[in-house]
Design a protein around this motif. Sequence first.
Motif, short mmCIF file in Angstrom:
data_model
loop_
_atom_site.label_atom_id
_atom_site.label_comp_id
_atom_site.label_asym_id
_atom_site.label_seq_id
_atom_site.Cartn_x
_atom_site.Cartn_y
_atom_site.Cartn_z
N ALA A 297 -24.41 -49.51 -7.76
CA ALA A 297 -25.04 -48.09 -7.83
C ALA A 297 -25.36 -47.81 -9.13
O ALA A 297 -24.67 -47.99 -10.13
CB ALA A 297 -24.00 -47.07 -7.30
N VAL A 298 -26.56 -47.09 -9.41
CA VAL A 298 -27.00 -46.69 -10.61
C VAL A 298 -26.47 -45.43 -10.82
O VAL A 298 -26.58 -44.49 -10.18
CB VAL A 298 -28.51 -46.87 -10.82
CG1 VAL A 298 -29.07 -46.37 -12.08
CG2 VAL A 298 -28.98 -48.17 -10.39
N PHE A 299 -25.76 -44.88 -12.21
CA PHE A 299 -25.29 -43.94 -12.40
C PHE A 299 -25.63 -43.57 -13.95
O PHE A 299 -25.16 -44.29 -15.00
CB PHE A 299 -23.68 -44.06 -12.26
CG PHE A 299 -22.94 -42.75 -12.56
CD1 PHE A 299 -23.10 -41.48 -11.66
CD2 PHE A 299 -22.37 -42.24 -13.56
CE1 PHE A 299 -22.58 -40.40 -12.07
CE2 PHE A 299 -21.88 -41.22 -13.66
CZ PHE A 299 -21.90 -40.13 -12.89
N GLU A 300 -26.37 -42.74 -14.14
CA GLU A 300 -26.91 -42.32 -15.48
C GLU A 300 -26.61 -41.13 -15.91
O GLU A 300 -26.56 -39.95 -15.19
CB GLU A 300 -28.20 -42.66 -15.59
CG GLU A 300 -28.90 -43.97 -15.61
CD GLU A 300 -30.23 -44.40 -15.74
OE1 GLU A 300 -30.98 -43.31 -15.90
OE2 GLU A 300 -30.29 -45.54 -15.40
#
Length: 82
Positions: free
Chosen positions: A10-13
Motif C-alpha cells: 500500500a502507498v502511504f504518503e
Amino acid sequence: MSQENNGAPAVFEIDLTLEEARRRAAFMAAVGPDWDPPAVLRSEELAYDLLYSGLDERQQETYDMLVAAGVLPRREPGRAAD
C-alpha cells in the motif's frame, strides 16, 4: 465494496512541510528576538577553554587519550589543554 491490492504494498504518503514550518516557527518564538547564534558559539568555546585548562599531568594524559580515541574533539594549537 472491497478493493484488492493483489499483494502490492500500500502507498502511504504524508507531507510534513506544514509540520516543519510549525516546528520552526515555534522554535524561533521560544528563543526570542535577542537570540545571537555567534555569541552562543563563542560562549561555548570559552566554556570548553575553561573546562580543559589547568589540567594536571594525569588529567592531560586522560584528555589526550580521549582525543586520540575520537571521544573528544581535537582542540586547535593555542587552545586549552595544549
